[in-house]
Design a protein around this motif. Structure first.
Motif, PDB file in Angstrom:
ATOM      1  N   ASN A 129       4.015   5.843  -0.550  1.00  0.00           N
ATOM      2  CA  ASN A 129       3.635   7.225  -0.836  1.00  0.00           C
ATOM      3  C   ASN A 129       2.170   7.351  -1.244  1.00  0.00           C
ATOM      4  O   ASN A 129       1.528   8.377  -0.987  1.00  0.00           O
ATOM      5  CB  ASN A 129       4.538   7.802  -1.920  1.00  0.00           C
ATOM      6  N   VAL A 130       1.635   6.286  -1.859  1.00  0.00           N
ATOM      7  CA  VAL A 130       0.202   6.276  -2.177  1.00  0.00           C
ATOM      8  C   VAL A 130      -0.606   6.325  -0.889  1.00  0.00           C
ATOM      9  O   VAL A 130      -1.563   7.105  -0.758  1.00  0.00           O
ATOM     10  CB  VAL A 130      -0.172   5.017  -3.003  1.00  0.00           C
ATOM     11  N   ASN A 181       8.676  -0.674  -0.240  1.00  0.00           N
ATOM     12  CA  ASN A 181       7.827  -0.387  -1.393  1.00  0.00           C
ATOM     13  C   ASN A 181       7.518   1.115  -1.338  1.00  0.00           C
ATOM     14  O   ASN A 181       6.498   1.536  -0.803  1.00  0.00           O
ATOM     15  CB  ASN A 181       6.545  -1.223  -1.325  1.00  0.00           C
ATOM     16  N   VAL A 182       8.442   1.895  -1.856  1.00  0.00           N
ATOM     17  CA  VAL A 182       8.365   3.347  -1.729  1.00  0.00           C
ATOM     18  C   VAL A 182       7.129   3.905  -2.428  1.00  0.00           C
ATOM     19  O   VAL A 182       6.419   4.757  -1.882  1.00  0.00           O
ATOM     20  CB  VAL A 182       9.646   4.000  -2.296  1.00  0.00           C
ATOM     21  N   GLU A 183       6.868   3.404  -3.604  1.00  0.00           N
ATOM     22  CA  GLU A 183       5.750   3.942  -4.398  1.00  0.00           C
ATOM     23  C   GLU A 183       4.415   3.734  -3.684  1.00  0.00           C
ATOM     24  O   GLU A 183       3.629   4.674  -3.532  1.00  0.00           O
ATOM     25  CB  GLU A 183       5.732   3.269  -5.772  1.00  0.00           C
ATOM     26  N   GLN A 184       4.149   2.513  -3.234  1.00  0.00           N
ATOM     27  CA  GLN A 184       2.874   2.240  -2.569  1.00  0.00           C
ATOM     28  C   GLN A 184       2.802   2.947  -1.219  1.00  0.00           C
ATOM     29  O   GLN A 184       1.734   3.406  -0.798  1.00  0.00           O
ATOM     30  CB  GLN A 184       2.673   0.728  -2.376  1.00  0.00           C
ATOM     31  N   ASN A 210       7.446   1.174   4.050  1.00  0.00           N
ATOM     32  CA  ASN A 210       8.710   1.899   3.939  1.00  0.00           C
ATOM     33  C   ASN A 210       8.968   2.626   5.251  1.00  0.00           C
ATOM     34  O   ASN A 210       8.429   3.710   5.496  1.00  0.00           O
ATOM     35  CB  ASN A 210       8.649   2.910   2.780  1.00  0.00           C
ATOM     36  N   ASN A 248       9.975   6.430   5.469  1.00  0.00           N
ATOM     37  CA  ASN A 248       9.076   7.450   4.935  1.00  0.00           C
ATOM     38  C   ASN A 248       8.950   8.574   5.960  1.00  0.00           C
ATOM     39  O   ASN A 248       8.076   8.558   6.840  1.00  0.00           O
ATOM     40  CB  ASN A 248       7.708   6.839   4.618  1.00  0.00           C
TER      41      ASN A 248
END
Length: 231
Positions: free
Chosen positions: A35-36, A30-33, A64, A67
Motif C-alpha cells: 500500500n505504501v 506484505n500488505v502494508e508495504q 501483494n 492489491n
C-alpha cells in the motif's frame, strides 16, 4: 540401521518443513508495504510521471498480488495510453479481487466504450449504479447510447437521475436533457432546460465560457421556433 533410517527420514521431513516454512514466509503478502508503493504510485501519477507510477504499481503487486487498487491504477494508466485490451485485463483482475467497488466497473466501461463494446460498457455502468444508486456521472453516460440509438424515453430517465444526483457543472446535463426533450417534442421543457444550462454555464471559469453561453442561447431560439412550427 532401521533406527538410523528413521532419524534420517525425520531430519529430511523437518528440513522440507523448514524450507516450506521459509518459502511461505517469502510469499506471504506484505500488505502494508504494498500500500505504501500504491500511494507512491498515485503521487507519481498526479505529477504525470507515469513511468515511475507504473514501476511502483508493479512493485505493489509483487508484494501483494491481491492489491485490487494497484490493478485498477494500472488499468487507468493503460487506458490513458489507449491500450484498452490491457486496461480491461487489469480492471478484470481488480473486479475479481474486489467486486463491489464502483470505480473498477467505471474504468472498465470506459475501456469497453473505446473498443465500441457498448453492451459490455452499458452492463458495467448499470453495475456502478447497482453499487451506488446516486452516481450521477454513470446515469449521464448511460443516457447517451439510448438517445443515440433511438430510445429517448429511457435516455430521459437516466438524465433525470444524472441531474438529481450530480452535484456540480450541470450545463452539459441540462443541455443533453433539453436535446432529448426536443426529440420528444416537449418544447417548453427543452427551452427551460436550455435556460438552466445557460445559468450553469455562467458559473464556469473555462476559456470557452462565452462561446458555450452563446451556443445555448441559439439552442433556446431554435427550440422556440420549433414550438411555433410543430406544436
Amino acid at each position: 540401521m532401521k533406527k538410523k533410517l528413521v532419524v534420517l527420514s525425520i531430519v529430511s521431513l523437518m528440513s522440507v518443513g523448514a524450507i516450506t516454512y521459509a518459502a511461505d514466509k517469502v510469499v506471504t503478502p506484505n500488505v502494508e508495504q504494498s500500500n505504501v508503493y500504491l500511494e507512491e504510485a498515485r503521487t507519481f501519477n498526479r505529477k504525470s510521471d507515469y513511468t515511475n507510477a507504473e514501476k511502483k504499481l508493479n512493485e505493489a503487486i509483487k508484494l501483494n498480488n491481491k492489491n485490487a487498487d494497484a490493478y485498477y491504477e494500472l488499468g487507468q494508466l493503460e487506458l490513458n495510453k489507449n491500450n484498452n485490451d490491457k486496461a480491461i485485463s487489469y480492471f478484470d483482475k481488480a473486479i475479481q479481487i474486489s467486486p463491489n467497488k464502483e470505480e473498477f466497473y467505471f474504468g472498465r466501461a470506459a475501456a469497453e466504450t473505446f473498443k465500441f463494446q457498448l453492451k459490455a460498457a452499458i452492463d458495467d455502468l448499470k453495475k456502478v449504479i447497482e453499487i451506488n444508486p446516486e452516481n450521477g456521472e454513470a446515469y449521464a453516460i448511460l443516457a447517451a447510447p439510448y438517445m443515440r440509438f433511438g430510445y429517448p424515453e429511457q435516455a430521459l430517465g437516466y438524465m433525470n437521475k444524472a441531474i438529481q444526483y450530480k452535484e456540480s457543472s450541470l450545463d452539459k446535463e441540462y443541455q443533453t436533457r433539453a436535446d432529448i426533450k426536443l426529440q420528444l417534442r416537449d418544447y417548453d421543457g427543452a427551452i427551460a432546460d436550455y435556460n438552466s444550462a445557460i445559468v450553469e454555464a455562467k458559473k464556469g471559469t473555462d476559456s470557452l465560457k462565452a462561446q458555450k453561453i452563446e451556443f445555448l442561447k441559439q439552442k433556446v431560439v431554435a427550440a422556440q421556433e420549433a414550438k411555433k412550427l410543430f406544436k
